[in-house]
Design a protein around this motif. Structure first.
Motif, mmCIF file in Angstrom:
data_model
loop_
_atom_site.group_PDB
_atom_site.id
_atom_site.type_symbol
_atom_site.label_atom_id
_atom_site.label_comp_id
_atom_site.label_asym_id
_atom_site.label_seq_id
_atom_site.Cartn_x
_atom_site.Cartn_y
_atom_site.Cartn_z
ATOM 1 N N ALA A 34 0.830 -1.204 0.000
ATOM 2 C CA ALA A 34 0.000 0.000 0.000
ATOM 3 C C ALA A 34 0.860 1.248 0.000
ATOM 4 N N ALA A 35 1.952 1.242 0.734
ATOM 5 C CA ALA A 35 2.847 2.406 0.776
ATOM 6 C C ALA A 35 3.553 2.596 -0.563
ATOM 7 N N MET A 36 3.934 1.500 -1.202
ATOM 8 C CA MET A 36 4.642 1.597 -2.483
ATOM 9 C C MET A 36 3.718 2.041 -3.607
ATOM 10 N N ASN A 37 2.446 1.671 -3.549
ATOM 11 C CA ASN A 37 1.492 2.000 -4.617
ATOM 12 C C ASN A 37 0.547 3.122 -4.216
ATOM 13 N N SER A 46 -7.990 -5.678 -8.600
ATOM 14 C CA SER A 46 -7.072 -6.818 -8.450
ATOM 15 C C SER A 46 -6.139 -6.600 -7.248
ATOM 16 N N ASN A 47 -5.633 -5.365 -7.109
ATOM 17 C CA ASN A 47 -4.757 -5.070 -5.978
ATOM 18 C C ASN A 47 -5.502 -5.195 -4.643
ATOM 19 N N ALA A 48 -6.764 -4.768 -4.619
ATOM 20 C CA ALA A 48 -7.556 -4.858 -3.392
ATOM 21 C C ALA A 48 -7.795 -6.314 -3.016
ATOM 22 N N ARG A 49 -8.121 -7.150 -4.019
ATOM 23 C CA ARG A 49 -8.321 -8.581 -3.743
ATOM 24 C C ARG A 49 -7.039 -9.222 -3.211
ATOM 25 N N SER A 50 -5.921 -8.888 -3.823
ATOM 26 C CA SER A 50 -4.634 -9.446 -3.395
ATOM 27 C C SER A 50 -4.304 -9.012 -1.963
ATOM 28 N N MET A 52 -6.435 -8.043 0.339
ATOM 29 C CA MET A 52 -7.392 -8.682 1.253
ATOM 30 C C MET A 52 -6.983 -10.127 1.525
ATOM 31 N N PHE A 53 -6.604 -10.856 0.471
ATOM 32 C CA PHE A 53 -6.185 -12.248 0.647
ATOM 33 C C PHE A 53 -4.955 -12.324 1.546
ATOM 34 N N ARG A 54 -3.955 -11.462 1.299
ATOM 35 C CA ARG A 54 -2.736 -11.494 2.094
ATOM 36 C C ARG A 54 -3.000 -11.074 3.535
ATOM 37 N N GLY A 55 -3.849 -10.065 3.728
ATOM 38 C CA GLY A 55 -4.145 -9.596 5.083
ATOM 39 C C GLY A 55 -4.898 -10.628 5.899
ATOM 40 N N VAL A 56 -5.994 -11.162 5.339
ATOM 41 C CA VAL A 56 -6.798 -12.160 6.061
ATOM 42 C C VAL A 56 -6.033 -13.470 6.195
ATOM 43 N N GLY A 57 -5.360 -13.886 5.119
ATOM 44 C CA GLY A 57 -4.565 -15.118 5.176
ATOM 45 C C GLY A 57 -3.433 -15.010 6.172
ATOM 46 N N GLY A 58 -2.785 -13.844 6.213
ATOM 47 C CA GLY A 58 -1.700 -13.626 7.164
ATOM 48 C C GLY A 58 -2.191 -13.692 8.600
ATOM 49 N N MET A 59 -3.340 -13.061 8.874
ATOM 50 C CA MET A 59 -3.905 -13.114 10.230
ATOM 51 C C MET A 59 -4.274 -14.555 10.602
#
Length: 148
Positions: A34-37, A46-50, A52-59
């Motif tokens: 998010a900081a880079m983009n 597509s970026n939002a889906r990615s 969301m997947f990384r955030g929820v999957g990471g948690m």
């Protein structure tokens, strides 16, 4: 009681740590991306889906990894998954021994002797005349002055 931790528990502990690290990296990557983009809205969906997947999957990996690590460290009964007090005591014994050793090391470092400060036994003699308690080496009563 066993003084050693089994290989299966060690494997579960390290596997849990691995999942926790991967989950943390996945969750943290959302903020880095998010900081880079920042300000770039091209391909937003597509970026939002990615993200969301990384955030929820990471948690999810953080939570599951910590649960597995906790069970690996304390055992099934020691972590409360299996309700068996005898087994729990056996599984937690290495940690109890370690904690006691740490306290002993801290006391030695502070130059505190274990068992120090216990009062010595004092023998008292009761005067036959007045009933006053006197120290054992007294020849005369401290209250009435009569010989003991």
């Amino acid at each position: 009681m066993t003084k050693q931790i089994s290989g299966e528990r060690k494997t579960a502990y390290y596997f849990g740590i691995g999942l926790t690290v991967i989950g943390g990296l996945m969750f943290f990557s959302v903020f880095v991306t998010a900081a880079m983009n920042f300000g770039d809205f091209s391909n937003f969906e597509s970026n939002a889906r990615s993200s969301m997947f990384r955030g929820v999957g990471g948690m999810a990996l953080l939570i599951v990894g910590n649960i597995i690590r906790s069970i690996g460290a304390r055992g099934l009964a020691g972590s409360g998954v299996v309700l068996n007090p005898q087994q729990a005591r056996s599984e937690l014994e290495p940690y109890s021994r370690m904690a006691g050793g740490m306290v002993k090391d801290a006391l030695e470092e502070a130059e505190v002797e274990l068992g120090a400060g216990k009062p010595e036994r004092v023998v008292m003699l009761k005067c036959r005349e007045c009933g006053k308690l006197n120290e054992e080496d007294s020849k005369f009563c401290q209250e009435c002055g009569k010989p003991i």
